[in-house]
Design a protein around this motif. Structure first.
Motif, PDB file in Angstrom:
ATOM      1  N   VAL A 221       8.245 -34.073 -50.565  1.00 27.31           N
ATOM      2  CA  VAL A 221       9.029 -33.066 -51.269  1.00 27.31           C
ATOM      3  C   VAL A 221       9.972 -33.720 -52.273  1.00 27.31           C
ATOM      4  CG1 VAL A 221      10.796 -31.289 -50.968  1.00 27.31           C
ATOM      5  CG2 VAL A 221       8.950 -31.499 -49.295  1.00 27.31           C
ATOM      6  N   ARG A 222      10.120 -33.105 -53.439  1.00 23.34           N
ATOM      7  CA  ARG A 222      11.210 -33.442 -54.360  1.00 23.34           C
ATOM      8  C   ARG A 222      12.099 -32.208 -54.478  1.00 23.34           C
ATOM      9  NH1 ARG A 222      12.439 -37.413 -57.648  1.00 23.34           N
ATOM     10  NH2 ARG A 222      10.371 -38.360 -57.433  1.00 23.34           N
ATOM     11  N   PHE A 223      13.372 -32.385 -54.134  1.00 22.17           N
ATOM     12  CA  PHE A 223      14.324 -31.281 -54.165  1.00 22.17           C
ATOM     13  C   PHE A 223      14.901 -31.099 -55.559  1.00 22.17           C
ATOM     14  CE2 PHE A 223      14.208 -32.886 -49.834  1.00 22.17           C
ATOM     15  CZ  PHE A 223      14.032 -31.721 -49.100  1.00 22.17           C
ATOM     16  N   LYS A 224      15.447 -29.923 -55.813  1.00 20.55           N
ATOM     17  CA  LYS A 224      16.014 -29.620 -57.119  1.00 20.55           C
ATOM     18  C   LYS A 224      17.233 -30.478 -57.437  1.00 20.55           C
ATOM     19  CE  LYS A 224      14.222 -24.931 -57.569  1.00 20.55           C
ATOM     20  NZ  LYS A 224      14.531 -23.488 -57.705  1.00 20.55           N
ATOM     21  N   ASN A 225      17.890 -31.009 -56.386  1.00 18.22           N
ATOM     22  CA  ASN A 225      19.061 -31.869 -56.620  1.00 18.22           C
ATOM     23  C   ASN A 225      18.675 -33.327 -56.848  1.00 18.22           C
ATOM     24  OD1 ASN A 225      18.427 -32.811 -54.072  1.00 18.22           O
ATOM     25  ND2 ASN A 225      20.259 -32.018 -53.072  1.00 18.22           N
ATOM     26  N   GLY A 226      17.362 -33.608 -56.915  1.00 20.69           N
ATOM     27  CA  GLY A 226      16.885 -34.948 -57.208  1.00 20.69           C
ATOM     28  C   GLY A 226      16.494 -35.773 -56.003  1.00 20.69           C
ATOM     29  N   ALA A 227      16.918 -35.358 -54.817  1.00 21.36           N
ATOM     30  CA  ALA A 227      16.553 -36.087 -53.601  1.00 21.36           C
ATOM     31  C   ALA A 227      15.066 -35.916 -53.311  1.00 21.36           C
ATOM     32  CB  ALA A 227      17.380 -35.591 -52.422  1.00 21.36           C
ATOM     33  N   ILE A 228      14.529 -36.846 -52.528  1.00 17.98           N
ATOM     34  CA  ILE A 228      13.149 -36.741 -52.073  1.00 17.98           C
ATOM     35  C   ILE A 228      13.150 -36.689 -50.550  1.00 17.98           C
ATOM     36  CG2 ILE A 228      12.121 -37.846 -54.092  1.00 17.98           C
ATOM     37  CD1 ILE A 228      12.047 -40.474 -52.564  1.00 17.98           C
ATOM     38  N   GLY A 229      12.009 -36.314 -49.967  1.00 15.93           N
ATOM     39  CA  GLY A 229      11.962 -36.223 -48.517  1.00 15.93           C
ATOM     40  C   GLY A 229      10.599 -35.827 -48.006  1.00 15.93           C
ATOM     41  N   VAL A 230      10.551 -35.573 -46.698  1.00 13.73           N
ATOM     42  CA  VAL A 230       9.295 -35.253 -46.023  1.00 13.73           C
ATOM     43  C   VAL A 230       9.508 -34.068 -45.078  1.00 13.73           C
ATOM     44  CG1 VAL A 230       7.547 -36.082 -44.401  1.00 13.73           C
ATOM     45  CG2 VAL A 230       8.471 -37.634 -46.132  1.00 13.73           C
ATOM     46  N   ILE A 231       8.540 -33.162 -45.081  1.00 14.29           N
ATOM     47  CA  ILE A 231       8.468 -32.105 -44.081  1.00 14.29           C
ATOM     48  C   ILE A 231       7.221 -32.346 -43.248  1.00 14.29           C
ATOM     49  CG2 ILE A 231       8.194 -29.631 -43.663  1.00 14.29           C
ATOM     50  CD1 ILE A 231       9.535 -29.146 -46.386  1.00 14.29           C
ATOM     51  N   GLN A 232       7.389 -32.471 -41.940  1.00 13.30           N
ATOM     52  CA  GLN A 232       6.264 -32.576 -41.012  1.00 13.30           C
ATOM     53  C   GLN A 232       6.245 -31.320 -40.163  1.00 13.30           C
ATOM     54  OE1 GLN A 232       7.607 -36.434 -39.307  1.00 13.30           O
ATOM     55  NE2 GLN A 232       5.498 -37.072 -39.635  1.00 13.30           N
ATOM     56  N   ALA A 233       5.090 -30.669 -40.072  1.00 11.13           N
ATOM     57  CA  ALA A 233       4.963 -29.450 -39.282  1.00 11.13           C
ATOM     58  C   ALA A 233       3.669 -29.497 -38.488  1.00 11.13           C
ATOM     59  CB  ALA A 233       4.994 -28.215 -40.182  1.00 11.13           C
ATOM     60  N   ALA A 234       3.743 -29.129 -37.218  1.00  8.61           N
ATOM     61  CA  ALA A 234       2.544 -29.153 -36.379  1.00  8.61           C
ATOM     62  C   ALA A 234       2.724 -28.243 -35.168  1.00  8.61           C
ATOM     63  CB  ALA A 234       2.252 -30.578 -35.904  1.00  8.61           C
ATOM     64  N   THR A 235       1.593 -27.792 -34.642  1.00 13.13           N
ATOM     65  CA  THR A 235       1.585 -27.136 -33.327  1.00 13.13           C
ATOM     66  C   THR A 235       0.730 -27.945 -32.357  1.00 13.13           C
ATOM     67  OG1 THR A 235      -0.256 -25.726 -34.044  1.00 13.13           O
ATOM     68  CG2 THR A 235       1.974 -24.814 -34.235  1.00 13.13           C
ATOM     69  N   THR A 236       0.550 -29.216 -32.660  1.00 14.17           N
ATOM     70  CA  THR A 236      -0.329 -30.089 -31.881  1.00 14.17           C
ATOM     71  C   THR A 236       0.441 -31.179 -31.131  1.00 14.17           C
ATOM     72  OG1 THR A 236      -0.605 -31.454 -33.870  1.00 14.17           O
ATOM     73  CG2 THR A 236      -2.269 -29.768 -33.462  1.00 14.17           C
ATOM     74  N   VAL A 237       1.775 -31.075 -31.112  1.00 16.20           N
ATOM     75  CA  VAL A 237       2.597 -32.151 -30.544  1.00 16.20           C
ATOM     76  C   VAL A 237       3.067 -31.745 -29.149  1.00 16.20           C
ATOM     77  CG1 VAL A 237       4.662 -33.559 -30.851  1.00 16.20           C
ATOM     78  CG2 VAL A 237       3.319 -32.854 -32.841  1.00 16.20           C
ATOM     79  N   TYR A 238       2.399 -32.248 -28.135  1.00 19.76           N
ATOM     80  CA  TYR A 238       2.765 -31.926 -26.747  1.00 19.76           C
ATOM     81  C   TYR A 238       3.974 -32.757 -26.312  1.00 19.76           C
ATOM     82  CZ  TYR A 238       2.415 -31.150 -21.749  1.00 19.76           C
ATOM     83  OH  TYR A 238       2.697 -30.797 -20.452  1.00 19.76           O
ATOM     84  N   PRO A 239       4.948 -32.184 -25.649  1.00 17.72           N
ATOM     85  CA  PRO A 239       5.049 -30.786 -25.186  1.00 17.72           C
ATOM     86  C   PRO A 239       5.826 -29.894 -26.145  1.00 17.72           C
ATOM     87  CG  PRO A 239       6.767 -32.072 -24.164  1.00 17.72           C
ATOM     88  CD  PRO A 239       6.013 -33.038 -25.069  1.00 17.72           C
ATOM     89  N   GLY A 240       5.987 -30.327 -27.388  1.00 19.32           N
ATOM     90  CA  GLY A 240       6.851 -29.640 -28.345  1.00 19.32           C
ATOM     91  C   GLY A 240       8.180 -30.364 -28.381  1.00 19.32           C
ATOM     92  N   LEU A 241       8.523 -30.905 -29.545  1.00 18.05           N
ATOM     93  CA  LEU A 241       9.723 -31.732 -29.651  1.00 18.05           C
ATOM     94  C   LEU A 241      10.869 -30.968 -30.307  1.00 18.05           C
ATOM     95  CD1 LEU A 241       8.127 -35.115 -30.797  1.00 18.05           C
ATOM     96  CD2 LEU A 241       8.388 -34.194 -28.487  1.00 18.05           C
ATOM     97  N   ASP A 242      12.035 -31.568 -30.234  1.00 20.53           N
ATOM     98  CA  ASP A 242      13.211 -31.018 -30.878  1.00 20.53           C
ATOM     99  C   ASP A 242      12.961 -30.848 -32.377  1.00 20.53           C
ATOM    100  OD1 ASP A 242      15.792 -30.255 -31.350  1.00 20.53           O
ATOM    101  OD2 ASP A 242      16.710 -32.135 -30.700  1.00 20.53           O
ATOM    102  N   THR A 243      13.442 -29.758 -32.933  1.00 17.77           N
ATOM    103  CA  THR A 243      13.371 -29.544 -34.373  1.00 17.77           C
ATOM    104  C   THR A 243      14.565 -30.232 -35.017  1.00 17.77           C
ATOM    105  OG1 THR A 243      12.352 -27.400 -33.967  1.00 17.77           O
ATOM    106  CG2 THR A 243      13.214 -27.792 -36.178  1.00 17.77           C
TER     107      THR A 243
END
Length: 340
Positions: A221-243
């Protein structure tokens, strides 16, 4: 105390949050419930002190005096059902996502405007104090020049969950998978805190479950304020981790999750980590003991009606996260960076 009369359309999994919120919001009152499956409508009604229930939206609207309807049906039906309500002059509180296409979201927004009713959308994570304080820290420059921001949205849903409803994990009614259903909260959160997303470069795959949509995704991701980053999304991570959400800059770093702040380190040590106990959700998007966010937004909607003002998350604001996710899907399909 003046009460705002609420109706429920859709008595599935998420309805328990809305029913509890209406019960606990000072200015809200439950009047009616509706579901096409009569057993669900009957159970919801009887559990909440109502002696009748409905299987038709039109029948409910014909026979009850309502101020607000909560739209809790499958995501791809939100526009259809919200417009039925709005055309009767009744305000709309819609569960996330607002809908699953730009056309349908515009339909809801325009229908509510044309009928002079209010439109709110549920994004309960915006009520969490850690998120509010992190957004404030970014905007006030406590972190200096913000350079990185990440969202870790690692959920677990098994095949039984996807098989529990024919609408689940379909493009038509669910609008997508791990991102559009579970991850939309986190996409909304990181974009809201950072002031918007400019570009996305994504890989979305179906790795584990027998579904048509993605169960695992990674987005640069590139944000409008110039920062960059990563979004990870899954429903395959047992047992479900903290967001977990993390924001880093030249003058400090902040990280928080479902239980509150995990890291707060600023060069200006006089700015102490806020106490956010009591305002957070349940681990991995499970139902929190106090249902704080839904109760807050139901009360906000009731007050919006009484005070004749906009609700905290408007239709236009709710549309943003879905547009980001639609851009992510396009990026993955076309295998290139997409400017939003």
């Amino acid at each position: 105390m003046e009460k705002v009369r609420f109706g429920i359309i859709g008595c599935g999994r998420i309805s328990r949050n809305h029913l509890d919120a209406i019960k606990n919001a000072p200015h809200a009152e439950l009047v009616a419930v509706c579901d096409v499956i009569e057993e669900k409508a009957q159970a919801a009604a009887q559990a909440n002190g109502l002696d009748k229930w409905y299987t038709s939206i039109e029948d409910m609207l014909d026979n009850e005096k309502l101020d607000v309807c909560c739209i809790l049906t499958p995501s791809g039906l939100h526009a259809k059902h919200a417009c039925i309500v709005a055309e009767r002059g009744i305000n709309v509180l819609c569960e996330k996502p607002l809908d699953v296409s730009s056309e349908n979201m515009d339909k809801i927004i325009n229908c509510c405007k044309d009928n002079n009713v209010k439109l709110g959308c549920i994004f309960q994570r915006r009520t969490f104090e850690a998120a509010i304080r992190t957004k404030e820290a970014i905007e006030k420059g406590y972190l200096g020049k913000v350079t990185l921001a990440d969202a870790s949205l690692k959920y677990y849903r098994d095949q039984k969950y996807y098989d529990s409803g024919e609408w689940r994990a379909t493009w038509e009614y669910d609008g997508g998978g791990a991102l559009m259903n579970q991850g939309v909260h986190g996409v909304d959160m990181i974009a809201w805190m950072m002031g918007g997303i400019d570009t996305v470069d994504a890989t979305c795959e179906t790795k584990v479950w027998d579904i048509d949509v993605e169960d695992t995704a990674v987005v640069k991701v590139r944000f409008k304020n110039g920062a960059i980053g990563v979004i990870q999304a899954a429903t395959t991570v047992y047992p479900g981790l903290d967001t977990v959400f993390s924001v880093h800059g030249s003058e400090g770093s902040i990280s928080f999750g479902d239980k509150g702040f995990y890291y707060w380190k600023l060069k200006d040590e006089s700015i102490k980590m806020p106490d956010v106990s009591g305002s957070m959700g349940g681990l991995n998007c499970q139902y929190s003991t106090n249902n704080y966010g839904h109760t807050y937004q139901v009360e906000d909607m009731a007050l919006a009606v009484l005070e004749d003002r906009a609700p905290m998350v408007t239709g236009e604001e709710a549309k943003k996260s879905v547009e980001i996710i639609l851009g992510i899907y396009k990026s993955s399909q076309e295998k290139k960076e997409i400017k939003l």
